[in-house]
Design a protein around this motif. Structure first.
Motif, mmCIF file in Angstrom:
data_model
loop_
_atom_site.group_PDB
_atom_site.id
_atom_site.type_symbol
_atom_site.label_atom_id
_atom_site.label_comp_id
_atom_site.label_asym_id
_atom_site.label_seq_id
_atom_site.Cartn_x
_atom_site.Cartn_y
_atom_site.Cartn_z
ATOM 1 N N ILE A 192 31.469 -5.544 -5.793
ATOM 2 C CA ILE A 192 32.054 -6.711 -5.409
ATOM 3 C C ILE A 192 31.368 -7.936 -6.095
ATOM 4 O O ILE A 192 32.251 -8.925 -6.490
ATOM 5 N N CYS A 193 29.998 -8.066 -6.379
ATOM 6 C CA CYS A 193 29.452 -9.189 -6.619
ATOM 7 C C CYS A 193 29.608 -9.331 -8.138
ATOM 8 O O CYS A 193 29.562 -10.318 -8.725
ATOM 9 N N ARG A 194 29.881 -8.324 -8.666
ATOM 10 C CA ARG A 194 30.434 -8.455 -10.338
ATOM 11 C C ARG A 194 31.747 -9.276 -10.456
ATOM 12 O O ARG A 194 31.841 -9.820 -11.462
ATOM 13 N N VAL A 195 32.518 -9.116 -9.456
ATOM 14 C CA VAL A 195 33.942 -9.825 -9.633
ATOM 15 C C VAL A 195 34.075 -11.006 -8.836
ATOM 16 O O VAL A 195 35.228 -11.638 -8.733
ATOM 17 N N ASP A 196 33.159 -11.181 -7.802
ATOM 18 C CA ASP A 196 33.269 -12.416 -6.775
ATOM 19 C C ASP A 196 32.034 -13.128 -6.772
ATOM 20 O O ASP A 196 31.021 -13.024 -6.107
ATOM 21 N N LYS A 197 32.049 -14.387 -7.486
ATOM 22 C CA LYS A 197 30.908 -15.070 -7.876
ATOM 23 C C LYS A 197 30.363 -15.652 -6.332
ATOM 24 O O LYS A 197 29.045 -15.798 -6.342
ATOM 25 N N GLU A 198 31.061 -15.898 -5.637
ATOM 26 C CA GLU A 198 30.806 -16.623 -4.326
ATOM 27 C C GLU A 198 29.893 -15.498 -3.577
ATOM 28 O O GLU A 198 29.123 -16.154 -2.902
ATOM 29 N N LEU A 199 30.328 -14.367 -3.324
ATOM 30 C CA LEU A 199 29.740 -13.625 -2.782
ATOM 31 C C LEU A 199 28.333 -13.098 -3.315
ATOM 32 O O LEU A 199 27.329 -12.749 -2.934
ATOM 33 N N ASN A 200 28.501 -13.066 -4.642
ATOM 34 C CA ASN A 200 27.331 -12.827 -5.538
ATOM 35 C C ASN A 200 26.109 -13.956 -5.160
ATOM 36 O O ASN A 200 25.019 -13.419 -5.257
ATOM 37 N N ASP A 201 26.520 -15.017 -5.189
ATOM 38 C CA ASP A 201 25.597 -16.110 -4.910
ATOM 39 C C ASP A 201 24.991 -15.910 -3.399
ATOM 40 O O ASP A 201 23.906 -16.419 -3.159
ATOM 41 N N LYS A 202 25.768 -15.525 -2.419
ATOM 42 C CA LYS A 202 25.459 -15.364 -1.279
ATOM 43 C C LYS A 202 24.640 -14.255 -0.693
ATOM 44 O O LYS A 202 23.603 -14.266 -0.013
ATOM 45 N N ILE A 203 24.623 -13.048 -1.404
ATOM 46 C CA ILE A 203 24.153 -11.700 -0.968
ATOM 47 C C ILE A 203 22.714 -11.814 -1.774
ATOM 48 O O ILE A 203 22.814 -11.481 -3.074
ATOM 49 N N LYS A 204 21.593 -12.121 -1.412
ATOM 50 C CA LYS A 204 20.152 -12.306 -2.201
ATOM 51 C C LYS A 204 19.576 -10.809 -2.134
ATOM 52 O O LYS A 204 19.035 -10.449 -3.392
ATOM 53 N N TYR A 205 19.673 -10.073 -1.053
ATOM 54 C CA TYR A 205 19.024 -8.700 -1.331
ATOM 55 C C TYR A 205 19.885 -7.641 -0.466
ATOM 56 O O TYR A 205 20.562 -7.881 0.447
ATOM 57 N N ILE A 206 19.742 -6.377 -1.082
ATOM 58 C CA ILE A 206 20.391 -5.401 -0.186
ATOM 59 C C ILE A 206 19.244 -4.305 -0.042
ATOM 60 O O ILE A 206 18.428 -3.896 -0.740
ATOM 61 N N VAL A 207 19.070 -4.145 1.187
ATOM 62 C CA VAL A 207 18.035 -3.170 1.861
ATOM 63 C C VAL A 207 18.757 -1.727 1.990
ATOM 64 O O VAL A 207 19.699 -1.715 2.793
ATOM 65 N N GLY A 208 18.624 -0.845 1.146
ATOM 66 C CA GLY A 208 19.285 0.559 1.141
ATOM 67 C C GLY A 208 18.825 1.288 1.967
ATOM 68 O O GLY A 208 17.578 1.440 2.553
ATOM 69 N N ILE A 209 19.541 2.462 2.671
ATOM 70 C CA ILE A 209 19.071 3.579 3.515
ATOM 71 C C ILE A 209 19.232 4.720 3.027
ATOM 72 O O ILE A 209 20.362 5.120 2.307
ATOM 73 N N PHE A 210 18.191 5.745 3.034
ATOM 74 C CA PHE A 210 18.468 7.195 2.417
ATOM 75 C C PHE A 210 19.644 7.752 3.033
ATOM 76 O O PHE A 210 19.599 7.528 4.233
#
Length: 451
Positions: A192-210
């Protein structure tokens, strides 16, 4: 020619992440008969609209795979492993301060990281899974802006959630955010962040879960039934999938289910439903995922299912750290005595989740072979189709696919747990026979425990 996402949905590979609904507001996410999310009205789309969805769906073959995405994000990391992805450091970790470790499903480090980012003003809000107040769902993604709210989101939720409502809601909010995600959802967010600059600017970190696999809504209902609680009672119920008890190992936890004043706390080892190997109420898509460690996330958190750590009932986390800022955050807190960090080897991390890796690598390879033999469509994976496993292993995989399909298609409403077991007993008993360790395997396990 069908779009890729149409193939994904028509062949039941949709994991219900909601990415398609984020990039096209004509779509809404609804629960289907299996108790998983699907995009409603997608058949009304065509052409360019479907092509855009192909670019964000985590199971579309038209998106970059996790290795490529991770390379773009973390190419400067010191290490790369085909199972763990890119990484800067590997740790076992637990939290020393406040009640993070007791409240969390494991060592408490997941909630601690979210709170630490907020405390240090590195983000403005936390997007994580919280209890829902909506009638038809137990959990959903929500936004927390205070430390108290963040703390209430602790613990694991084996329940389907989708990202469209929450991501579309932050478009109108100022600031940046951290979001928690299982592997397929982390990949969807990166897409999503690759096609949506607005959300790319807002989502700073992703914390993943195994993640070994996810469940449908029917899993929670099945646990309620096995506990003797009617999940379809008009008053509903609440569930905590991971309750710790002093005197038990960290991998020997309990499930708490409450309906009004009726509270049932059951040891997971006493349940049939919680046997993860049976794959009851598992999403089909999870059988066709090849990412255990959320390789596109900035940091990934799991359980330290290693003998060295399971004796502590409070739990210990495994960390795969990719983001340099988060690594510094962890190291600073360790130096201040606020958290524990112990370096792990690649093999330590692999062994802590060995069953998940076998399922998503060796098992996936054989499942793809079956589809290729039957000339059926499947999403392109990083694992190649192969028939080169033992006959016993093939039989186990075939049986687990039958267990998954038959269980998730049961209509639990109006059923007792005994009714469900009656329907599933032949497959469950066959699985028990197939997976029973031989005398030699049992002896090896005894020796391993002694040593």
């Amino acid at each position: 020619m069908k779009s890729n996402i149409s193939e994904v949905i028509d062949n039941n590979y949709c994991v219900g992440c909601g990415a398609c609904s984020v990039v096209n507001n004509k779509l809404s996410m609804i629960f289907d008969n299996e108790g998983k999310y699907i995009p409603a009205d997608i058949n009304n789309l065509e052409g360019a609209e479907l092509e855009k969805l192909d670019l964000v769906c985590p199971f579309s073959s038209k998106t970059k795979n996790e290795t490529v995405l991770s390379e773009e994000l973390f190419r400067n990391n010191k290490h790369f492993d085909s199972d763990l992805g890119h990484y800067e450091a590997l740790f076992a970790s637990s939290v020393n301060e406040k009640e993070y470790r007791i409240k969390g499903s494991s060592g408490g480090i997941g909630t601690w990281i979210l709170a630490e980012l907020k405390s240090k003003n590195l983000i403005d809000g936390v997007i994580h899974i919280k209890e829902s107040n909506k009638e038809n769902k137990l959990f959903e993604y929500g936004l927390s802006s205070s430390l108290d709210e963040i703390s209430k989101g602790a613990s694991s939720r084996y329940y389907p959630v989708e990202i469209s409502d929450i991501l579309n809601s932050i478009r109108d909010k100022q600031g940046t955010f951290v979001i928690t995600a299982i592997p397929c959802v982390a990949k969807a967010i990166r897409n999503i962040c690759r096609v949506d600059k607005e959300l790319n600017d807002k989502i700073k970190y992703i914390v993943g879960i195994f993640c070994g696999h996810m469940k449908s809504t029917k899993y929670a209902d099945l646990l309620a039934l096995e506990s003797g609680i009617n999940p379809y009672n008009e008053n509903g119920y609440n569930i905590n999938f991971r309750v710790k008890k002093k005197g038990h190992n960290s991998d020997d936890y309990f499930t708490k289910i409450q309906q009004d004043s009726n509270i049932k706390i059951t040891r997971n080892k006493d349940f049939i439903s919680t046997n993860w190997g049976l794959g009851l109420m598992k999403l089909k898509a999870c059988d066709y995922c090849d990412d255990v460690t959320a390789e596109t996330a900035d940091i990934t958190i799991g359980d330290a299912w290693l003998r060295k750590y399971t004796s502590d009932y409070r739990g210990t986390n495994v960390l795969v750290v990719r983001n340099q800022e988060l690594l510094q955050l962890l190291q600073n807190a360790r130096n201040e005595g606020r958290i524990e960090l112990e370096k792990l080897s690649r093999n330590d991390v692999y062994n802590s989740q060995a069953g998940g890796f076998r399922h998503k690598k060796e098992g996936l390879s054989y499942r793809l072979h079956l589809l290729e033999t039957d000339k059926k469509w499947y999403p392109i994976k990083r694992v190649s189709p192969s028939n080169k496993i033992s006959e016993k292993r093939k039989n186990v995989i075939n049986l687990r696919m039958k267990l998954q399909e038959k269980s998730i298609n049961q209509n639990l409403e109006g059923m007792s747990f005994d009714d469900f077991i009656s329907e599933m007993s032949l497959l469950i008993n066959e699985h028990k026979k197939l997976t029973k360790p031989s005398m030699i395997e049992q002896l090896k396990r005894v020796i391993k425990k002694v040593l």
